[in-house]
Scaffold this active site. Structure first.
Site, mmCIF file in Angstrom:
data_model
loop_
_atom_site.group_PDB
_atom_site.id
_atom_site.type_symbol
_atom_site.label_atom_id
_atom_site.label_comp_id
_atom_site.label_asym_id
_atom_site.label_seq_id
_atom_site.Cartn_x
_atom_site.Cartn_y
_atom_site.Cartn_z
ATOM 1 N N ARG A 1 -5.704 10.823 6.490
ATOM 2 C CA ARG A 1 -4.740 10.790 7.833
ATOM 3 C C ARG A 1 -3.747 12.109 7.500
ATOM 4 O O ARG A 1 -3.428 12.315 6.247
ATOM 5 C CB ARG A 1 -4.048 9.544 7.588
ATOM 6 C CG ARG A 1 -3.031 9.349 8.517
ATOM 7 C CD ARG A 1 -2.464 7.905 8.462
ATOM 8 N NE ARG A 1 -2.189 7.570 7.077
ATOM 9 C CZ ARG A 1 -1.206 7.404 6.627
ATOM 10 N NH1 ARG A 1 -0.003 7.966 7.246
ATOM 11 N NH2 ARG A 1 -0.671 7.016 5.595
ATOM 12 N N LYS B 1 -14.357 7.811 -3.834
ATOM 13 C CA LYS B 1 -15.814 8.061 -2.992
ATOM 14 C C LYS B 1 -16.270 9.364 -3.484
ATOM 15 O O LYS B 1 -17.387 9.839 -3.744
ATOM 16 C CB LYS B 1 -15.558 7.974 -1.471
ATOM 17 C CG LYS B 1 -15.211 6.403 -0.909
ATOM 18 C CD LYS B 1 -14.813 6.580 0.378
ATOM 19 C CE LYS B 1 -14.065 5.306 0.787
ATOM 20 N NZ LYS B 1 -13.412 5.472 1.824
ATOM 21 N N HIS C 1 0.761 -1.316 0.042
ATOM 22 C CA HIS C 1 -0.067 -0.080 0.029
ATOM 23 C C HIS C 1 1.057 1.278 -0.127
ATOM 24 O O HIS C 1 0.467 2.259 0.011
ATOM 25 C CB HIS C 1 -0.964 0.013 1.311
ATOM 26 C CG HIS C 1 -2.089 -0.955 1.168
ATOM 27 N ND1 HIS C 1 -3.291 -0.533 0.413
ATOM 28 C CD2 HIS C 1 -2.379 -2.140 1.602
ATOM 29 C CE1 HIS C 1 -4.077 -1.537 0.390
ATOM 30 N NE2 HIS C 1 -3.647 -2.459 0.904
ATOM 31 N N THR D 1 -8.487 6.192 -1.815
ATOM 32 C CA THR D 1 -10.190 5.563 -1.990
ATOM 33 C C THR D 1 -10.904 6.905 -1.782
ATOM 34 O O THR D 1 -12.022 6.799 -2.226
ATOM 35 C CB THR D 1 -10.385 4.335 -1.185
ATOM 36 O OG1 THR D 1 -10.110 4.645 0.294
ATOM 37 C CG2 THR D 1 -9.696 3.156 -1.597
#
Length: 825
Positions: free
Chosen positions: A554, A665, A362, A661
């Site tokens: 984050r 969205k 990731h 992601t």
């Protein structure tokens, strides 16, 4: 039973009256409350238990089917599962919303209030954990027999609050009222060893004599797919002591000593991501990773052996996916179990391990790839260090046989120095010990081959593949954005809920002015709702007519919230200089948590709040610019912010965001992206069209070239008067007059060590934002572009991503998308 046809549970709910009776039954006999005295939390618990009942029969049918047909199973190992609230999603997946609403109304209860009473499961931090949750939803929707495995954190990450603009951390006690979705499995207990030494037995085999054993206790949560046709399991492990109390110490009056081992054991599942800037924190982090990985592997092997006596069949019947490097120790733990517990030879165990495991990377950032010191790793997992060394030697022989000019030291799993200290490279271990290593966007997979895993790719060509991330449309549109979801269902039907690519049927409506007004009205409802929440939580009154400019993720320097707030400062100065201009009203929304030990990220949060304090109270500015940092970002907050967003900030340093992601969205909900060519932004741009996205800044290749040549941020600052004025204002205390030097560390970072190229991209970002202003002023055109974003991002579905994993990595069959479209019709 096919993937699109719903099962019929024994306690089938056929009417609102059925649901009302079941809710009251659960309230009285499971919650233990009289309806006349029950509070909102009691009603929430009763409703959850009533809805959970609708899953149990389907859950058992799914399990029986997997056993009966001997289906290959997928096991998804992740440190995080950011599932959020489950009630609304499950109600919608089961098609029960109408019955539940009517039942609660007949009981004098408000549906929305009851939904909000459910605790938000604090089992993750950000995109990594939310992706895992989306994938569980999709695996259930696609009827793939699967288990998610993680840790049942008692306190999760932390609850973020603000004290004078500074982040403070408090325990996130989400379990204080219980987790009504889960089933405790007291019969499922595994022994997890730590420490001690390895000795050689009389037969020559190695034996691990552990110094400590901790118990892993299982808790199961059923996860339903769309239409409830298949239900999978999220199994979370809680740490328990082998002996709860040292009775001899207790009887001597040494009460704290008597409980010491219990406290040490239970600490493992107490908090997500302990601060690992200390040796104690590192030790706990490694123990957490091994704890849940070992328990999960023991559990899946037990399940496999219940039906298959020959462990050599494991790769044919089991696929284990490692979600990032946290469970990388699975490579050597699976080998240990096969060799030490089941008597298999080393070579055969290694072959089975590699063919069973696969690894999702990731991030390419070194700190996230994890490197454990040999001293720590050997002390906590002495047998595993032996196995790591054995794998490393096999790996180096393979590398030497590749007949390429390679630096073997860079290839080693066990790093013997090179200026970085000795350690076990967990990213290397996961790569070498798996048959596939996938990136999570096309750009990311390419960068894996060209950077961090370049040498490994030379030794194992073809092992790296790309599977671009996706999000579940059930949670991230159908559930969280009712105004837009209702409009879509009325306009193009509901096929897109089970097959998001069917949403492309919306595209012809982009040029329909009447539909555009309805699309805009749906967005307005979400903005009004969020504006009311901001006023309630922050005391800040904002206008729904303003552009809602959103950066929710984050807190990290590479994600460049700093670039965003610096542009806000420049915009603030520009408005003050020309207050009579016709400025586009804008609300900048920030939300995200900084790791407790990440001081620079915490300082950026403080800067955002100090700038917000100045801007929001300035009468010259009025409603033309507002800034809101909403604390304690979690899934439920994201579900309220995302439908209201007009502009999606995806501004990471190019080459550093693996995928993202949030970008998917937000685009799905009709927000237009401003971003760099980083992660999945590249693919989003290709699919929505360059004219429907705002791309700016250096590319990954240009960043790499600057790093090689040396980047002089001081020269950039001196050549840009706007940039210089912003940095000077931050550094001189314009926004912190009570402590003028508060942000000196930020200024020094930008001036002398701008590793994330904030100054390099500032001017381009400023220009892109002014283009955004111009575009937003043309409401009809902006809405047309927003509609096209929604219509064209159907490919970024978690269902599509899981189909890719199933086909390219796991070797599992899935139903075609047409099955869901036909079911919707």
């Amino acid at each position: 039973m096919d993937a699109a046809s719903p099962a019929k549970p024994m306690r089938h709910i056929a009417s609102a009256e059925d649901m009302r009776r079941l809710i009251v039954d659960k309230l009285i006999y499971s919650v233990g409350k009289d309806p006349q005295n029950a509070v909102r939390q009691d009603w929430s618990a009763a409703l959850i238990l009533a809805v959970r009942d609708q899953l149990v029969d389907r859950w058992m049918q799914s399990t029986r089917k997997a056993y009966r047909e001997d289906q290959k199973r997928v096991y998804y190992l992740s440190m995080e599962f950011l599932i959020g609230r489950l009630l609304k999603d499950t109600i919608l997946n089961l098609g029960l919303e109408k019955h539940v609403r009517e039942a609660l109304a007949s009981l004098g209860r408000d549906y929305e209030q009851i939904l909000r009473s459910e605790p938000d499961a604090a089992l993750g931090n950000g995109g990594l954990g939310r992706l895992a949750a989306c994938f569980l939803d999709s695996m259930s929707t696609l009827a793939i027999p699967a288990h998610g495995y993680g840790i049942r954190y008692e306190n999760g990450l932390f609850r973020q609050s603000l004290a004078d603009g500074w982040q403070t951390e408090e325990p996130e006690d989400w379990l204080v009222t219980g987790h009504n979705w889960e089933f405790e499995r007291p019969e499922v207990i595994y022994h997890i060893p730590f420490g001690g030494q390895v000795v050689e037995r009389h037969d020559g085999r190695r034996h691990w004599q552990a110094a400590e054993v901790i118990l892993a206790a299982a808790y199961d949560t059923p996860i339903a797919g769309w239409r409830g046709s298949h239900v999978n399991t999220l199994r979370l492990w809680a740490a328990r002591p082998a002996t709860r109390i040292d009775l001899a110490s207790f009887n001597r009056g040494e009460y704290l000593t008597a409980m010491e081992s219990a406290v040490r054991a239970e600490t493992i599942s107490r908090v997500l991501y302990p601060d690992d800037t200390t040796d104690e924190g590192k030790n706990l982090r490694l123990r957490q990773e091994f704890f849940f990985t070992s328990a999960s592997l023991q559990d899946l092997l037990r399940r496999f052996l219940s039906d298959h006596p020959d462990l050599r069949q494991l790769p044919d019947k089991v696929a284990i996916q490692l979600n990032d490097t946290h469970p990388a120790v699975a490579v050597v733990e699976l080998m240990r179990l096969l060799v030490d517990e089941h008597g298999m030879g080393m070579d055969e165990a290694y072959d089975i391990t590699r063919r069973t495991l696969s690894y999702t990377n990731h991030t390419l950032m070194p700190e996230a790839l994890e490197r454990w010191s040999l001293t720590l790793f050997g002390a906590v997992l002495p047998r595993h260090l032996e196995l790591v060394r054995w794998i490393d030697e096999q790996h180096l022989r393979t590398a030497a046989a590749a007949q390429r000019s390679l630096d073997l030291e860079r290839l080693r799993i066990v790093d013997h120095g090179n200026g970085n200290g000795h350690g076990v490279r967990m990213g290397h271990l996961a790569f070498v010990g798996s048959h596939r290593a996938n990136g999570v966007s096309a750009l990311h997979a390419d960068l894996m081959r060209r950077t961090v895993f370049h040498d490994l790719d030379q030794v194992y060509p073809g092992r790296i593949i790309g599977v671009t991330n996706g999000v579940t449309p059930r949670r991230w549109l159908h559930s969280c954005n009712k105004p837009l979801s209702d409009l879509l269902e009325e306009t193009i039907g509901e096929a897109w809920i089970g097959d998001l690519e069917a949403i492309k049927a919306l595209e012809p409506f982009a040029d329909d002015a009447a539909f555009g007004e309805r699309f805009h009205a749906a967005k307005r409802i979400s903005k009004e709702r969020l504006a009311a929440e901001i006023e309630e939580r922050l005391g800040l009154k904002v206008s729904p007519d303003a552009m809602f400019d959103v950066q929710i993720k984050r807190m990290h320097e590479y994600k460049r919230q700093l670039l965003n707030i610096m542009e806000a400062v420049a915009h603030y100065f520009a408005i003050r200089a020309e207050p009579d201009r016709d400025w586009t009203p804008r609300l900048k929304i920030f939300a995200g948590k900084a790791a407790p030990g990440y001081q620079m990220a915490k300082l950026i949060i403080k800067l955002i709040n100090d700038v917000a304090r100045a801007v929001n109270s300035d009468p010259v500015i009025g409603d033309r610019l507002k800034i809101a940092f909403i604390p304690n970002y979690n899934v439920s907050l994201a579900e309220r912010i995302i439908p209201a967003a007009d502009l999606s900030e995806q501004i990471s340093t190019a080459g550093m965001e693996a995928s993202g992601t949030g970008n998917m969205k937000l685009a799905l909900n009709g927000a237009i992206t401003i971003g760099t060519l980083d992660g999945a932004n590249v693919e989003i741009s290709e699919r929505v069209g360059a004219q429907n996205i705002h791309i700016f800044g250096l590319t990954a290749e240009e960043i790499a070239a600057h790093r090689l040549a040396g980047f002089d941020s001081r020269a950039v600052i001196e050549a840009d008067p706007i940039l210089k004025s912003v940095i000077d204002a931050i550094g001189s205390g314009v926004f912190s007059p009570e402590e003028p030097g508060r942000f000196r560390a930020i200024v020094d970072r930008l001036t002398y060590d701008d590793f994330f190229f904030v100054t390099a991209d500032f001017a381009a970002y400023l220009d892109a934002q002014r283009q955004v202003d111009e575009g937003f002023n043309d409401r009809r055109e902006w809405t047309r572009r927003a509609i096209l974003n929604t219509a064209r991002v159907g490919w970024f579905s978690a269902d599509r991503a899981i189909r890719d994993y199933a086909r390219e990595i796991w070797g599992v069959d899935t139903p075609p998308p047409s099955a869901f479209a036909e079911a919707a019709e």
